[in-house]
Each structure stands twice: as structure tokens, then as C-alpha cells.
Design a protein around this motif. Structure first.
Motif, PDB file in Angstrom:
ATOM      1  N   ARG A  37      -7.639  -3.497   2.765  1.00 22.92           N
ATOM      2  CA  ARG A  37      -7.337  -2.147   2.322  1.00 22.92           C
ATOM      3  C   ARG A  37      -6.683  -1.350   3.448  1.00 22.92           C
ATOM      4  O   ARG A  37      -7.188  -1.350   4.571  1.00 22.92           O
ATOM      5  N   GLN A  38      -5.583  -0.710   3.149  1.00 25.66           N
ATOM      6  CA  GLN A  38      -5.047   0.300   4.069  1.00 25.66           C
ATOM      7  C   GLN A  38      -5.348   1.645   3.408  1.00 25.66           C
ATOM      8  O   GLN A  38      -4.649   2.055   2.484  1.00 25.66           O
ATOM      9  N   GLN A  39      -6.392   2.298   3.855  1.00 29.86           N
ATOM     10  CA  GLN A  39      -6.858   3.489   3.135  1.00 29.86           C
ATOM     11  C   GLN A  39      -5.822   4.604   3.100  1.00 29.86           C
ATOM     12  O   GLN A  39      -5.695   5.315   2.110  1.00 29.86           O
ATOM     13  N   ALA A  43       0.806  -1.221   0.000  1.00 28.77           N
ATOM     14  CA  ALA A  43       0.000   0.000   0.000  1.00 28.77           C
ATOM     15  C   ALA A  43       0.840   1.272   0.000  1.00 28.77           C
ATOM     16  O   ALA A  43       0.292   2.368   0.082  1.00 28.77           O
ATOM     17  N   GLY A  44       2.155   1.128  -0.096  1.00 26.93           N
ATOM     18  CA  GLY A  44       3.033   2.313  -0.084  1.00 26.93           C
ATOM     19  C   GLY A  44       2.813   3.159  -1.330  1.00 26.93           C
ATOM     20  O   GLY A  44       2.182   2.728  -2.299  1.00 26.93           O
ATOM     21  N   LEU A  45       3.339   4.368  -1.320  1.00 28.65           N
ATOM     22  CA  LEU A  45       3.098   5.301  -2.425  1.00 28.65           C
ATOM     23  C   LEU A  45       4.084   5.114  -3.577  1.00 28.65           C
ATOM     24  O   LEU A  45       3.821   5.549  -4.690  1.00 28.65           O
ATOM     25  N   GLY A  46       5.212   4.476  -3.295  1.00 33.43           N
ATOM     26  CA  GLY A  46       6.200   4.248  -4.350  1.00 33.43           C
ATOM     27  C   GLY A  46       6.714   5.530  -4.975  1.00 33.43           C
ATOM     28  O   GLY A  46       6.917   5.612  -6.186  1.00 33.43           O
ATOM     29  N   THR A  47       6.954   6.538  -4.138  1.00 37.42           N
ATOM     30  CA  THR A  47       7.329   7.861  -4.678  1.00 37.42           C
ATOM     31  C   THR A  47       8.670   7.840  -5.413  1.00 37.42           C
ATOM     32  O   THR A  47       8.887   8.651  -6.304  1.00 37.42           O
ATOM     33  N   ARG A  48       9.545   6.901  -5.037  1.00 39.34           N
ATOM     34  CA  ARG A  48      10.860   6.895  -5.679  1.00 39.34           C
ATOM     35  C   ARG A  48      10.810   6.431  -7.128  1.00 39.34           C
ATOM     36  O   ARG A  48      11.778   6.546  -7.852  1.00 39.34           O
ATOM     37  N   PHE A  49       9.651   5.906  -7.546  1.00 38.73           N
ATOM     38  CA  PHE A  49       9.522   5.467  -8.940  1.00 38.73           C
ATOM     39  C   PHE A  49       8.519   6.288  -9.739  1.00 38.73           C
ATOM     40  O   PHE A  49       8.080   5.857 -10.804  1.00 38.73           O
ATOM     41  N   LEU A 100      -0.119   4.809   6.585  1.00 38.99           N
ATOM     42  CA  LEU A 100       0.360   5.385   7.853  1.00 38.99           C
ATOM     43  C   LEU A 100       1.643   4.728   8.335  1.00 38.99           C
ATOM     44  O   LEU A 100       2.139   5.050   9.406  1.00 38.99           O
ATOM     45  N   GLY A 101       2.151   3.771   7.569  1.00 40.60           N
ATOM     46  CA  GLY A 101       3.395   3.107   7.961  1.00 40.60           C
ATOM     47  C   GLY A 101       3.269   1.592   7.819  1.00 40.60           C
ATOM     48  O   GLY A 101       2.163   1.051   7.743  1.00 40.60           O
ATOM     49  N   LEU A 102       4.431   0.939   7.779  1.00 38.02           N
ATOM     50  CA  LEU A 102       4.448  -0.517   7.583  1.00 38.02           C
ATOM     51  C   LEU A 102       3.730  -1.241   8.728  1.00 38.02           C
ATOM     52  O   LEU A 102       3.000  -2.210   8.501  1.00 38.02           O
ATOM     53  N   ALA A 159       1.111   0.164  -9.747  1.00 35.86           N
ATOM     54  CA  ALA A 159       1.724  -0.148  -8.453  1.00 35.86           C
ATOM     55  C   ALA A 159       3.190  -0.533  -8.658  1.00 35.86           C
ATOM     56  O   ALA A 159       3.526  -1.232  -9.619  1.00 35.86           O
ATOM     57  N   LYS A 160       4.039  -0.079  -7.731  1.00 37.65           N
ATOM     58  CA  LYS A 160       5.474  -0.423  -7.805  1.00 37.65           C
ATOM     59  C   LYS A 160       5.676  -1.928  -7.909  1.00 37.65           C
ATOM     60  O   LYS A 160       6.543  -2.406  -8.632  1.00 37.65           O
ATOM     61  N   GLU A 161       4.844  -2.681  -7.203  1.00 37.28           N
ATOM     62  CA  GLU A 161       5.001  -4.143  -7.145  1.00 37.28           C
ATOM     63  C   GLU A 161       4.591  -4.830  -8.440  1.00 37.28           C
ATOM     64  O   GLU A 161       4.765  -6.035  -8.589  1.00 37.28           O
TER      65      GLU A 161
HETATM   66  P1  UTP Z   1       8.723   1.785   1.403  1.00 40.47           P
HETATM   67  O1  UTP Z   1       9.463   2.359   2.540  1.00 40.47           O
HETATM   68  O2  UTP Z   1       9.513   1.212   0.280  1.00 40.47           O
HETATM   69  O3  UTP Z   1       7.740   2.910   0.860  1.00 40.47           O
HETATM   70  O4  UTP Z   1       7.724   0.706   1.991  1.00 40.47           O
HETATM   71  P2  UTP Z   1       6.963   2.997  -0.505  1.00 40.47           P
HETATM   72  O5  UTP Z   1       5.839   3.943  -0.315  1.00 40.47           O
HETATM   73  O6  UTP Z   1       6.593   1.644  -1.025  1.00 40.47           O
HETATM   74  O7  UTP Z   1       8.022   3.600  -1.545  1.00 40.47           O
HETATM   75  P3  UTP Z   1       8.729   5.068  -1.613  1.00 40.47           P
HETATM   76  O8  UTP Z   1       9.705   5.097  -0.484  1.00 40.47           O
HETATM   77  O9  UTP Z   1       7.650   6.109  -1.519  1.00 40.47           O
HETATM   78  O10 UTP Z   1       9.380   5.059  -2.981  1.00 40.47           O
HETATM   79  C1  UTP Z   1       8.138  -0.613   2.293  1.00 40.47           C
HETATM   80  C2  UTP Z   1       6.995  -1.571   2.095  1.00 40.47           C
HETATM   81  O11 UTP Z   1       5.922  -1.279   2.987  1.00 40.47           O
HETATM   82  C3  UTP Z   1       4.708  -1.052   2.297  1.00 40.47           C
HETATM   83  C4  UTP Z   1       5.134  -0.670   0.891  1.00 40.47           C
HETATM   84  O12 UTP Z   1       4.127  -0.970  -0.050  1.00 40.47           O
HETATM   85  C5  UTP Z   1       6.387  -1.512   0.696  1.00 40.47           C
HETATM   86  O13 UTP Z   1       6.058  -2.862   0.346  1.00 40.47           O
HETATM   87  N1  UTP Z   1       3.962   0.006   3.015  1.00 40.47           N
HETATM   88  C6  UTP Z   1       4.611   1.067   3.541  1.00 40.47           C
HETATM   89  C7  UTP Z   1       2.584  -0.123   3.167  1.00 40.47           C
HETATM   90  O14 UTP Z   1       1.963  -1.096   2.691  1.00 40.47           O
HETATM   91  N2  UTP Z   1       1.904   0.843   3.864  1.00 40.47           N
HETATM   92  C8  UTP Z   1       2.534   1.918   4.400  1.00 40.47           C
HETATM   93  O15 UTP Z   1       1.854   2.746   5.029  1.00 40.47           O
HETATM   94  C9  UTP Z   1       3.923   2.026   4.225  1.00 40.47           C
END
Ligand code: UTP
Length: 289
Positions: free
Chosen positions: A105-107, A13-19, A110-112, A27-29
Motif C-alpha cells: 500500500r502507498q497510503q 497508486a496514482g490518482l488518475g485525475t485525467r480520467f 507522494l510520487g512514482l 482504478a485507471k488501470e
Molecule cells: P501518472 O503521472 O500517470 O499519474 O503516474 P496518475 O495519478 O496515475 O494520473 P493523472 O496524471 O492524475 O491522470 C504514473 C504512474 O505512477 C503511478 C501511477 O499509478 C501510474 O502508474 N504512481 C504515481 C503511483 O503509484 N504513486 C504515485 O504517488 C504517483
């Protein structure tokens, strides 16, 4: 008797901002290494360790990740009609046992830790693996399997660890190490993203874990940690002393595909393992370096 390890949570659910901009819609994945998306490598690695139930923690715009493992009826039908057996086999490598994949869903990201907490109903009272699909592993034995084997011996929590340069400790969860035989290290403490001077070691947590279900209650305190996020590392740290906790240096190589250089290196390393590509890749690489 240890409870068998049958469940895996894959937070995506991360934003994947680095890509960005690649990850604006995609999705990054879902980014491929050679010809397979990162998420499929992770699912295959978990399956190789005997995992039978999977939970993706998804967010907005991540539906392709779940659909990737669905039946593509029309495509399959067309490939069958055209007798494209090789393509059919590749397509079928994405098929899952009915009912074995769910998503929650993680709306808001908020963090891992919070992402894992979102899978609490799936975890229930069972031990579970976590795989962060952007850590891609090239190894003879699945890293989840390597962790599961240590879990079978020691019980409790086992995380994959790797030595990192001291100047990089601020990117990782870092171990305070007790007894250490060079392969398995007893964990005495965990700190998320410490400054190099304050890091208790340079042994860092990589994106593979086997955790006990009690970690969920610890996350549910919703304390904000490094970067203002609800950190998994902080919740895990509170289990130390109550349950066995070990770090395992797994055999094989890990590529940080959440990082551009790591992602490019993974492309090369995986392509060089492929008999249909290795020669061509070696050939063109020699023209660049
Ligand atoms: P990352 O630290 O790589 O963050 O998350 P990110 O958002 O995926 O990518 P950047 O840094 O913005 O480019 C590590 C893992 O934790 C998941 C991410 O999807 C990734 O698999 N994650 C992180 C969540 O599912 N939810 C969150 O709130 C944070």
C-alpha cells in the motif's frame, strides 16, 4: 553471471485525475482497451519476459486490481455448467500462480519514486522490472523481454526510451546521452520534466524499466523533485557512474493510455489487430474521417 530478472513492480497508486469522473471509484488501470484491462496487458507482458513474481503498489479504492487476478469461483462454476468454453478460457487468462502476486500500500501518492520504495521488501537484493500499466505496448516481443535481453548483455540499469517532440520534454524524464548506436544509448544523466530549452536531449523514459536494487536506497533520501514529488528519475540519476545505465529504443509502439487521446488511439490500434473486429472498425471509421 547476472542475477536473473524474475520480479516486477507495478505502481498503480496514482490518482488518475485525467480520467475523472471514470476514475472516481474505478482504478485507471482497470479501464479496458477493447476487452482487457490495462493491468492485465502489463502482467502478460511481464510474464512473456519470464517474470514470476509481481508486486502491485496500490492505494485507496484499488482492490479490484488485485481481485481481477483472483479465482472467480461462482462465475467459473456457472460458465462450466453452461458449457461456455470460450468465456471460460478468457476468465482463466486472469489466473496467477498461487503466491506470485502480492500488493503493498502507498497510503499517500507522494510520487512514482515513493511508490517504488513502498515495494522495498519485495525487491530485496534482486534486479527488478517496473511497468507503468498506463503505457500500453503493441509489439511482437514484450518490451520487458527486450530490456531484459539488453540487461543480460550490459548488466546494470536499462530503461525504455523514445524520442519525443521537444515541446513535450516537460512531461518526461529526459536522458543526457553518451555513446549511442541508434538502438542502445549510454545514459550520462537524467533530468525529470525539463523545460524544452533546458532538456539535454529529446530522448525520454517510457514506463518500462529494469533496475538494480540499489535504487531503493537512493529513493530513501526522500528528496522532493519536479512537482514536489519523490521522483524515481532523481534516484536513478544517482546510480549513473556507479553502475552501467542504458536506454533502449524498443521495437513496437507505445500508447500513452494515461492521456485521453492516447487511450482512444490504443482502442483503435488494438481493435484493428483483432480478426473479429478489424473489418467492422475499419468500416465505421471510414464513416467518421
Ligand atoms: P501518472 O503521472 O500517470 O499519474 O503516474 P496518475 O495519478 O496515475 O494520473 P493523472 O496524471 O492524475 O491522470 C504514473 C504512474 O505512477 C503511478 C501511477 O499509478 C501510474 O502508474 N504512481 C504515481 C503511483 O503509484 N504513486 C504515485 O504517488 C504517483
Amino acid at each position: 553471471m547476472r542475477k536473473p530478472l524474475k520480479k516486477a513492480v507495478l505502481p498503480v497508486a496514482g490518482l488518475g485525475t485525467r480520467f475523472l469522473p471514470a476514475t472516481k471509484v474505478l482504478a485507471k488501470e482497470m479501464l479496458p482497451v477493447v476487452d482487457k484491462p490495462l493491468i492485465q496487458y502489463a502482467i502478460e507482458e511481464a510474464r512473456a519476459a519470464g517474470i514470476e513474481q509481481f508486486c502491485l503498489v496500490t492505494g485507496r479504492g484499488k482492490t479490484a486490481l488485485v481481485e481481477h487476478f483472483d479465482l472467480a469461483y461462482e462465475l467459473e462454476h456457472t460458465l462450466k455448467e453452461r458449457a461456455k468454453t470460450e468465456a471460460l478460457d478468457l476468465l482463466r487468462s486472469t489466473s496467477m500462480e498461487p503466491g506470485s502476486l502480492m500488493s503493498v500500500r502507498q497510503q499517500v501518492p507522494l510520487g512514482l519514486g515513493h511508490a517504488i520504495w513502498c515495494a522495498r521488501a519485495f525487491v530485496g537484493d534482486d534486479p527488478f522490472a517496473i511497468l507503468l500499466p498506463d503505457d500500453l505496448v503493441l509489439a511482437d516481443v514484450s518490451w520487458v523481454k527486450q530490456l531484459a535481453d539488453v540487461y543480460a548483455e550490459t548488466g546494470g540499469n536499462v530503461v525504455a526510451v523514445e524520442d519525443v517532440p521537444r515541446e513535450h520534454t516537460q512531461r518526461y524524464g529526459i536522458l543526457k546521452v553518451g555513446q549511442d548506436d541508434g538502438r542502445v544509448a549510454e545514459v550520462l544523466g537524467l533530468v525529470e520534466k525539463p523545460k524544452p530549452a533546458e532538456a539535454p536531449s529529446t530522448l525520454s523514459i517510457i514506463g518500462r524499466y529494469v533496475l538494480m536494487p540499489e535504487v531503493i536506497a537512493e529513493i530513501a533520501r526522500f528528496e522532493r523533485g519536479a512537482g514536489g514529488e519523490i521522483q524515481l528519475t532523481d534516484a536513478m540519476a544517482r546510480l549513473i557512474g556507479r553502475q552501467p545505465f542504458h536506454g533502449l529504443r524498443c521495437q513496437g509502439r507505445r500508447f500513452d493510455c494515461g492521456d485521453k487521446a492516447g487511450f482512444l488511439e490504443a482502442q483503435i490500434a488494438f481493435a484493428l489487430k483483432r480478426p473479429d473486429l478489424a473489418g467492422k472498425v475499419r468500416d465505421f471509421l471510414s464513416r467518421y474521417v
